[in-house]
Design an enzyme around this catalytic site. Structure first.
Site, short mmCIF file in Angstrom:
data_model
loop_
_atom_site.label_atom_id
_atom_site.label_comp_id
_atom_site.label_asym_id
_atom_site.label_seq_id
_atom_site.Cartn_x
_atom_site.Cartn_y
_atom_site.Cartn_z
N LYS A 59 0.83 -1.21 0.00
CA LYS A 59 0.00 0.00 0.00
C LYS A 59 0.86 1.26 0.00
CE LYS A 59 -1.86 1.63 4.03
NZ LYS A 59 -1.70 3.06 4.34
N ASN A 60 1.80 1.31 0.94
CA ASN A 60 2.52 2.58 1.12
C ASN A 60 3.53 2.86 0.01
OD1 ASN A 60 0.91 3.14 3.26
ND2 ASN A 60 2.40 2.54 4.83
N ARG A 84 -4.23 9.63 3.80
CA ARG A 84 -3.08 10.43 4.18
C ARG A 84 -2.20 10.79 2.98
NH1 ARG A 84 -2.70 13.77 7.91
NH2 ARG A 84 -0.58 14.44 8.15
N CYS A 142 -5.60 7.80 9.01
CA CYS A 142 -5.91 7.27 10.34
C CYS A 142 -5.64 8.32 11.41
CB CYS A 142 -5.05 6.04 10.63
SG CYS A 142 -5.47 4.62 9.62
N ARG A 155 -0.56 14.84 13.40
CA ARG A 155 0.10 14.46 12.14
C ARG A 155 0.50 15.74 11.39
NH1 ARG A 155 -2.36 8.96 9.53
NH2 ARG A 155 -0.25 8.91 8.69
N PRO A 156 1.48 16.48 11.92
CA PRO A 156 1.88 17.73 11.28
C PRO A 156 2.56 17.47 9.93
CG PRO A 156 3.41 17.20 13.04
CD PRO A 156 2.33 16.15 13.08
N ILE A 157 2.61 18.53 9.09
CA ILE A 157 3.34 18.39 7.82
C ILE A 157 4.44 19.44 7.72
CG2 ILE A 157 1.46 17.25 6.55
CD1 ILE A 157 0.90 20.00 5.21
N ASP A 158 4.91 19.91 8.89
CA ASP A 158 5.93 20.97 8.90
C ASP A 158 7.21 20.57 8.16
OD1 ASP A 158 6.00 19.19 11.24
OD2 ASP A 158 7.84 20.27 11.74
N GLN A 159 7.59 19.29 8.22
CA GLN A 159 8.83 18.87 7.56
C GLN A 159 8.69 18.84 6.04
OE1 GLN A 159 11.80 18.52 9.35
NE2 GLN A 159 10.35 19.42 10.80
N ASP A 214 3.25 0.18 12.35
CA ASP A 214 2.04 -0.36 11.72
C ASP A 214 1.81 -1.84 12.08
OD1 ASP A 214 1.72 2.12 10.63
OD2 ASP A 214 2.49 1.59 8.65
N ILE A 247 6.50 6.17 17.55
CA ILE A 247 6.28 7.04 16.39
C ILE A 247 5.09 7.98 16.62
CG2 ILE A 247 5.86 7.13 13.89
CD1 ILE A 247 8.46 5.68 14.46
N ARG A 270 -9.25 -0.05 3.55
CA ARG A 270 -8.33 0.94 2.98
C ARG A 270 -6.98 0.31 2.69
NH1 ARG A 270 -6.94 4.97 6.85
NH2 ARG A 270 -5.21 5.07 5.40
N1 EPU Z 1 6.05 14.23 11.62
C1 EPU Z 1 6.29 15.53 11.93
N2 EPU Z 1 6.32 16.46 10.92
C2 EPU Z 1 6.10 16.12 9.62
C3 EPU Z 1 5.85 14.76 9.30
C4 EPU Z 1 5.83 13.84 10.33
O1 EPU Z 1 6.49 15.88 13.11
O2 EPU Z 1 6.13 17.00 8.76
C5 EPU Z 1 6.05 13.22 12.70
C6 EPU Z 1 4.68 12.53 12.85
O3 EPU Z 1 3.82 13.28 13.69
C7 EPU Z 1 5.08 11.19 13.45
C8 EPU Z 1 6.44 10.92 12.83
O4 EPU Z 1 6.93 12.18 12.36
O5 EPU Z 1 5.23 11.32 14.84
C9 EPU Z 1 6.44 9.94 11.68
O6 EPU Z 1 5.51 10.35 10.69
P1 EPU Z 1 5.70 9.97 9.13
O7 EPU Z 1 5.73 11.23 8.36
O8 EPU Z 1 6.84 9.02 9.01
O9 EPU Z 1 4.34 9.22 8.85
P2 EPU Z 1 3.44 9.31 7.54
O10 EPU Z 1 4.28 9.49 6.35
O11 EPU Z 1 2.31 10.23 7.78
C10 EPU Z 1 3.61 6.77 6.98
C11 EPU Z 1 2.64 5.65 6.74
C12 EPU Z 1 1.99 5.26 8.06
C13 EPU Z 1 3.07 4.83 9.05
C14 EPU Z 1 4.12 5.95 9.19
C15 EPU Z 1 5.30 5.57 10.06
C16 EPU Z 1 1.93 6.11 4.49
C17 EPU Z 1 0.86 6.53 3.58
N3 EPU Z 1 1.65 6.09 5.79
O12 EPU Z 1 2.84 7.85 7.52
O13 EPU Z 1 1.19 4.12 7.75
O14 EPU Z 1 2.49 4.59 10.31
O15 EPU Z 1 4.61 6.33 7.89
O16 EPU Z 1 5.92 4.44 9.54
O17 EPU Z 1 3.03 5.74 4.06
C18 EPU Z 1 -0.61 2.66 7.93
O18 EPU Z 1 -0.26 2.16 6.85
O19 EPU Z 1 -1.46 2.13 8.69
C19 EPU Z 1 -0.02 3.92 8.37
C20 EPU Z 1 -0.56 4.70 9.27
#
Ligand code: EPU
Length: 427
Positions: free
Chosen positions: A22-23, A93, A117, A122-126, A305, A327, A397
């Site tokens: 999926k991812n 997401r 989920c 779930r910030p997107i600042d990075q 996950d 995480i 999903r």
């Molecule tokens: N984070 C920040 N700032 C950002 C982005 C992330 O502080 O700009 C923090 C998040 O709050 C979290 C950590 O960094 O504490 C990790 O977040 P990450 O960005 O790695 O997660 P994601 O990309 O939103 C993906 C998977 C998730 C999986 C995580 C961690 C996808 C579509 N989703 O999410 O998968 O839990 O990586 O491995 O790839 C799932 O498949 O069930 C699922 C939730």
């Protein structure tokens, strides 16, 4: 409303074939926007997040055709839009990957804030920090992220924390930027590497994916390609734990055993037997479940996950296990549901203390998110009696035909439409 009705208490036995990841799929599909042309993507999982990604591609002007159940042909030559609507973006997401991909193609993108989920903040600042470093101007207006840039220029970006999403979005945005982009402190997940391989097969120049530093030499031109997506590490891990939890005997096929290493090691410690083959793993359990401690970490650590599914196994252990979520702030929302099935778990912030119990008991429960749903399904397979899981749209999903695959392993599971919903429809 649909729900699963499961009669538990039977060991799972037989073979199951794992679908595409999926991812990886939700990153590779937006990447087909980066260059016009006709793509053929194989091993596409038949799940709702993929359907939504394909709908977004169509809405943007791509033509999308399923060649068979797991192969899609995408022609992204005539993309006419760079706006992803709230209606579609909110459903998952990974919709934010369209930001990086559209920026790379057109130098502009507007994408409604993503859904997905509820696992805590779930910030997107990075993502924003990285895109701005490449020269994009970003604003967020009325829930829409707008990004624009005349010429993206390579930059040296050090992420404050490891983020799968930010790593992928920056790879998408940087492949066509001018000059060299260096991404440091990046995610090393298998799907990050799969996206890099896909982009390289389009003519990109990306090195280091799978390590802490990714170097991207921008190229002017990319081209369409054919590609096969890697197997889903988390789907495979879910069946591995289901086999161990039910004292089953299951061969899990179409996997990359190396991607499963952290799961395999924990399962062996917990008392399961795991044999690895070239593209399969075989899982059995005949003895008791041992108490173990688990902490989730970015790859190659134990995946977040898989945390809910592993917690279910540990509810059956002799003694007390500690599960630490490294995480997400709030990934134990399913614990209340599991306790309704007889589990004994105390949660304090990001730590769960799991006291083993003799047995789990069937109960009606509700999936609170995708992996929570998978965990409750495993619990229901273990528990004697009939359990019902509501809000299964979360599960659908991310798991292809989980009912059918579980039934092939001997599970008694069916999907039913609840009567009150039929009534609601009639009204
Ligand atoms: N984070 C920040 N700032 C950002 C982005 C992330 O502080 O700009 C923090 C998040 O709050 C979290 C950590 O960094 O504490 C990790 O977040 P990450 O960005 O790695 O997660 P994601 O990309 O939103 C993906 C998977 C998730 C999986 C995580 C961690 C996808 C579509 N989703 O999410 O998968 O839990 O990586 O491995 O790839 C799932 O498949 O069930 C699922 C939730």
């Amino acid at each position: 409303m649909e729900k699963y009705v499961i009669s538990g208490g039977k060991p799972l036995k037989g073979d199951v074939t794992i679908s595409g990841a999926k991812n990886a799929a939700v990153a590779i599909l937006p990447a087909t926007l980066l260059a016009g042309g006709r793509y053929v993507i194989e091993n596409i999982p038949n799940i709702r997040d993929v359907t939504i990604s394909l709908k977004i591609l169509r809405e943007l002007g791509a033509s999308v055709r399923m060649l068979d159940r797991s192969t899609v042909q995408i022609d992204s030559t005539h993309i006419h839009d760079s706006f992803v609507s709230y209606e579609l973006a909110r459903q998952m997401r990974a919709s934010y990957y369209f930001l990086g991909a559209l920026l790379g193609r057109f130098g502009r993108a507007s994408v409604s804030m993503p859904g997905g989920c509820d696992l805590g903040a779930r910030p997107i600042d990075q993502h924003i920090k990285g895109l701005e470093a490449l020269g994009a101007e970003i604003s967020i207006d009325h829930g829409v992220v707008n990004a624009g840039c005349t010429q993206m220029v390579g930059s040296h970006i050090y992420f404050d924390g490891v983020s799968v999403g930010a790593t992928i979005n920056l790879m998408l945005a940087a492949v066509k930027s001018k000059g060299l982009t260096i991404l440091e402190n990046v995610a090393k997940e298998p799907h990050v590497v799969d996206l890099a391989n896909f982009l390289n097969s389009m003519g990109a120049d990306i090195r280091g994916a799978g390590t802490d530093v990714i170097k991207i030499h921008g190229v002017d031109l990319l081209h369409a390609t054919s590609y096969s997506i890697i197997p889903d590490q988390i789907e495979a891990g879910t069946y591995m734990i289901a086999a161990a939890a039910t004292c089953g005997d299951v061969t899990i096929r179409n996997v990359i055993p190396k991607h499963l290493e952290s799961i395999t090691q924990k399962l062996i410690k917990a008392g399961a037997q795991v044999d690895e083959y070239d593209d399969a793993v075989h899982v059995t359990r005949t003895g008791p479940v041992n108490k173990i401690n688990v902490k989730t970490l970015p790859h190659p650590g134990f995946p977040t996950d898989m945390q809910p599914q592993m917690t279910v196994l540990l509810t059956l252990a002799e003694g007390t296990s500690i599960v630490t979520e490294g995480i997400w702030d709030n990934r134990f929302r399913y614990v209340d549901e599991l306790c309704r099935m007889g589990a004994n778990i105390q949660v304090d912030g990001t730590v769960a203390v799991v006291e083993g119990v003799q047995e789990l008991k069937a109960a009606p429960v509700r999936a609170t998110d995708l992996r929570a749903g998978a965990a409750l399904l495993i619990a229901a397979l273990v528990a004697e009696g009939t359990s019902e899981i509501e809000d299964i749209y979360h599960l659908e999903r991310g798991y292809e035909d989980i009912c059918g695959k579980m039934r092939l392993l001997g599970a008694s599971i069916k999907k039913v439409v609840t009567a009150d919903n039929e009534l609601a429809k009639a009204l």
